[in-house]
Write an enzyme that holds these catalytic residues in place. Structure first.
Site, PDB file in Angstrom:
ATOM      1  N   ASP A 108       0.880  -1.165   0.000  1.00  0.00           N
ATOM      2  CA  ASP A 108       0.000   0.000   0.000  1.00  0.00           C
ATOM      3  C   ASP A 108       0.918   1.215   0.000  1.00  0.00           C
ATOM      4  O   ASP A 108       1.549   1.522   1.006  1.00  0.00           O
ATOM      5  CB  ASP A 108      -0.895  -0.053   1.252  1.00  0.00           C
ATOM      6  CG  ASP A 108      -1.719   1.228   1.433  1.00  0.00           C
ATOM      7  OD1 ASP A 108      -1.670   2.114   0.551  1.00  0.00           O
ATOM      8  OD2 ASP A 108      -2.415   1.324   2.469  1.00  0.00           O
TER       9      ASP A 108
ATOM     10  N   LYS B 251       2.779  11.228  -3.463  1.00  0.00           N
ATOM     11  CA  LYS B 251       1.719  10.556  -4.223  1.00  0.00           C
ATOM     12  C   LYS B 251       0.780  11.557  -4.888  1.00  0.00           C
ATOM     13  O   LYS B 251       0.213  11.285  -5.941  1.00  0.00           O
ATOM     14  CB  LYS B 251       0.949   9.643  -3.269  1.00  0.00           C
ATOM     15  CG  LYS B 251      -0.096   8.767  -3.932  1.00  0.00           C
ATOM     16  CD  LYS B 251      -0.676   7.809  -2.908  1.00  0.00           C
ATOM     17  CE  LYS B 251      -1.793   6.966  -3.460  1.00  0.00           C
ATOM     18  NZ  LYS B 251      -2.324   6.040  -2.450  1.00  0.00           N
TER      19      LYS B 251
ATOM     20  N   GLU C 292      -7.297   0.505  -4.684  1.00  0.00           N
ATOM     21  CA  GLU C 292      -7.345   0.406  -3.218  1.00  0.00           C
ATOM     22  C   GLU C 292      -8.688  -0.163  -2.709  1.00  0.00           C
ATOM     23  O   GLU C 292      -8.687  -1.051  -1.856  1.00  0.00           O
ATOM     24  CB  GLU C 292      -7.055   1.779  -2.595  1.00  0.00           C
ATOM     25  CG  GLU C 292      -5.573   2.141  -2.728  1.00  0.00           C
ATOM     26  CD  GLU C 292      -5.274   3.618  -2.538  1.00  0.00           C
ATOM     27  OE1 GLU C 292      -6.191   4.372  -2.145  1.00  0.00           O
ATOM     28  OE2 GLU C 292      -4.128   4.030  -2.794  1.00  0.00           O
TER      29      GLU C 292
ATOM     30  N   ASP D 241     -12.993   5.731   2.950  1.00  0.00           N
ATOM     31  CA  ASP D 241     -11.558   5.732   3.260  1.00  0.00           C
ATOM     32  C   ASP D 241     -11.121   7.121   3.733  1.00  0.00           C
ATOM     33  O   ASP D 241     -10.953   8.036   2.931  1.00  0.00           O
ATOM     34  CB  ASP D 241     -10.791   5.310   1.989  1.00  0.00           C
ATOM     35  CG  ASP D 241      -9.272   5.264   2.204  1.00  0.00           C
ATOM     36  OD1 ASP D 241      -8.793   5.729   3.256  1.00  0.00           O
ATOM     37  OD2 ASP D 241      -8.575   4.766   1.307  1.00  0.00           O
TER      38      ASP D 241
END
Ligand code: AMP
Length: 640
Positions: A23, A87, A187, A211
């Site tokens: 991850d 990211k 994800e 999330d």
């Protein structure tokens, strides 16, 4: 079937070919595997430490990267040398980031073009791919240290909304870190797998994934049918997460103490300590109704700042906060996330009653109010039994295990063993169908001409994993001719790859304005042995560092050449409003860049001169704009 061996030095069981699940998060990253004995997914951690590795890269005085918890210490003290949230930069150009430029405390280069962003640290320039590769390299090394076996293959997760460029950037980062990325997984799909959804082929389910991490919020709606996951919609807020909760708590305390925020802002150490205290308070409030600190050093520090003549409640120096107060602070943020859920459902065309399961992902879903509000909204209790920090990595490990062929319930679909792409400017490989894509596959991408009046375009189709086409296999080449004369950049040529179930690749190039098109058929797998595929993969990993540097130099050269042409045109057209000194300075910067393009052996030499030329032309661009506005204004007549 992967083989299991025994490590003679430790006596522990180990798999020979361990495929790990990674991850790669905005705030934290981690690695998980399927435990060879229990067959259950587990997150890897060294004894007595957390499995989470902060996704932060700090560059020391010598330019060496330090990753993780240690790098975190430099966030406040050396923000310009400490890269967080890389990211968020993956596959982005500066225009994509402009609105949130203040968020980054390090230097993100604004080159005014559509080129992918770079970060400058000292004299070095890094792409987000390189920055992510530093994090992946650290994860790989940790995993190897814990497992005592080389780790070379991985499944990496990305947000469901990542586009092809962002996915390819993630693959490239993996390669650069010495990892063969077998699959990029969404994800939400990984999180669902970790809950065991989709493992039963007959199961049909509609799932909502909520999330909430440290810095971002995502909600996805997906369906599973016949073991296939389909993301119907995604929504969210890329700048909302647990960090905002921490900041609200800090502001609450300062309010109570009647201290202005500016006092704290000036004192980096104090602001860091307060932020950490706020995070501690938030975590304690997940299981207790009240927080206050017993840490006398912060109490003394705050006491020194207080106005001695005023009377105030001494207890406030202990930074108290009740659960009730905390919940009141964060409720507006949580309401925003619920609005995102509503939008995601509406985009998916699904009523909330049709959601079978709601899954919690991300550390911030540990806040009880989050679970309560989300549960109330969907009208059912949420699934929160798997550690929300680890759930995505655990799912990636399950996917890795399926790919390793260890899970016999899963039929492996036909996949392409090597990437397929075309040659772009400077002899670079642009991948259209990445390796390990399911067959059949169809992909299209748009290109344009480089020269004014260009009437033809050569399409060269390659197979392989290297960055320069000269190191890959040429499959076919053809010319699209008869493009009507247009200025450079105006024609729109769509190149599409269709790889059908028999392994035949049909490549079509079509100029969309005129409709002219040309196509060709090839069979990428003919004359390709398993050994040759293996060799090409190995070469791509061995040469990853050199390849990415070669690509970076070529890209910098192309960008530099384009910038020179554009700047020369600007000088030509605006001589009347430029001073002689300005013209001389600009020409000198052009010369410097031109010589770097000719002689440079590393990208930083070219990049720094591109940046230098940009610095010089930026004020010029403003002047030209002002002049254009002035001209337009004087030309207008106001009607009587
Ligand atoms: P992630 O990005 O998923 O790793 O989530 C990290 C966020 O979760 C950070 O903002 C943490 O402060 C937050 N977090 C971790 N544990 C807890 C907890 N027990 N209660 C509230 N927030 C937490």
């Amino acid at each position: 079937m992967a083989k299991i061996g025994i490590n003679l030095s430790t006596g522990s069981l180990q798999q020979e070919e361990m495929i790990v699940g990674i991850d790669l998060g905005t705030t934290n990253s981690l690695v998980a595997i399927i435990h060879p004995e229990s067959k259950k997914p587990v997150a890897l951690k060294e004894h007595g430490t957390s499995s989470l590795v902060p996704s932060i890269v700090h560059f020391d005085a010598f330019g060496n990267p330090i990753v993780g918890e240690e790098a975190k210490h430099y966030l406040e003290t050396e923000p310009e040398n400490t890269i967080f949230s890389a990211k968020r930069l993956m596959g982005k150009n500066y225009n994509d980031l402009k609105a949130n430029a203040d968020f980054f405390t390090y230097k993100v280069i604004d080159d005014g073009t559509d080129n992918l962003v770079k970060v400058q640290v000292g004299d070095s320039f890094y792409s987000p791919i390189e920055l992510s590769a530093f994090i992946l390299k650290e994860l790989k090394q940790r995993a190897e240290h814990i497992l005592k076996t080389p780790v070379t293959k991985a499944v990496i997760t990305v947000p469901a909304y990542f586009n092809d460029t962002q996915r390819q950037a993630t693959r490239d980062a993996g390669k650069l870190a010495g990892l063969d990325v077998l699959r990029i997984v969404n994800e939400p799909t990984a999180a669902s797998l970790a809950y065991g959804f989709g493992l039963d082929q007959s199961e049909e389910k509609t799932i909502a994934l909520y999330d909430l991490g440290g810095g971002t919020f995502d909600v996805s709606i997906l369906t599973i049918s016949n073991g296939i996951f389909d993301v119907l919609s995604t929504n969210g807020d890329t700048y909302l997460g647990g960090d905002d909760f921490d900041q609200l708590i800090v502001k609450h305390w300062l309010n109570q103490l009647q201290l202005p925020y500016s006092v704290v802002e000036k004192d980096k150490h104090l602001s860091q300590v307060l932020r950490l205290k706020a995070e501690e308070a938030k975590k304690i409030l997940s299981s207790q109704p009240y927080y206050k600190t017993a840490d006398t050093s912060i109490v003394n520090q705050l006491s020194a700042l207080m106005d001695k003549s005023a009377s105030f409640d001494n207890d406030l120096l202990h930074l108290p906060i009740s659960l009730e107060q905390f919940e009141a602070l964060i409720t507006p943020h949580l309401q925003k996330t619920i609005a995102c859920c509503e939008a995601a459902l509406s985009d998916a065309g699904i009523a909330k009653q049709e959601i079978d399961t709601v899954v919690m992902v991300g550390g911030s879903t540990r806040v009880p109010l989050v679970k309560k509000l989300v549960g109330a909204y969907f009208g059912k209790p949420v699934n929160d039994t798997v550690n929300p920090d680890e759930v995505v990595a655990l799912g990636a490990a399950i996917q890795a295990d399926i790919l390793a062929g260890n899970n016999k319930d899963f039929l492996l679909l036909d996949i392409t063993p090597l990437s397929l792409g075309i040659e772009t400017m400077g002899g670079l490989m642009e991948v259209l169908i990445p390796r390990n894509s399911k067959i059949p596959a169809r992909v299209g991408k748009s290109y344009t001409t480089y020269k004014p009046g260009q009437s033809g375009m050569r399409i060269s189709v390659y197979q392989g994993e290297r960055d320069l086409v000269k190191d890959n296999r040429l499959l076919a080449t053809f010319n699209l001719t008869g493009i009507p004369a247009m200025p450079a950049g105006l024609p729109k040529v769509e190149v599409s790859f269709l790889l059908n179930a028999d392994g035949i690749l049909v490549v079509t190039a079509k100029e969309l304005r005129s409709g002219i098109q040309q196509s060709i058929e090839v069979k990428p797998q003919s004359n390709l042995t398993d050994e040759a595929v293996e060799q090409m993969l190995q070469d791509s990993i061995i040469h990853a560092q050199a390849d990415i540097e070669a690509r970076a130099i070529t890209e910098a050269k192309t960008e530099g050449e384009q910038l020179i042409t554009a700047t020369e045109r600007v000088i030509e057209a605006n001589q009347s409003i430029m001073t002689e000194a300005e013209i001389a300075l600009t020409k000198e910067a052009i010369e410097l860049l031109a010589s770097a393009i000719k002689n440079a052996t590393n990208k930083n030499d070219i990049r720094s001169r591109i940046e230098h030329l940009n610095d010089i032309t930026r004020p010029l661009a403003e002047k030209i704009m002002d002049e254009a506005v002035r001209k337009a204004m004087t030309g207008k007549k106001i009607l009587p």
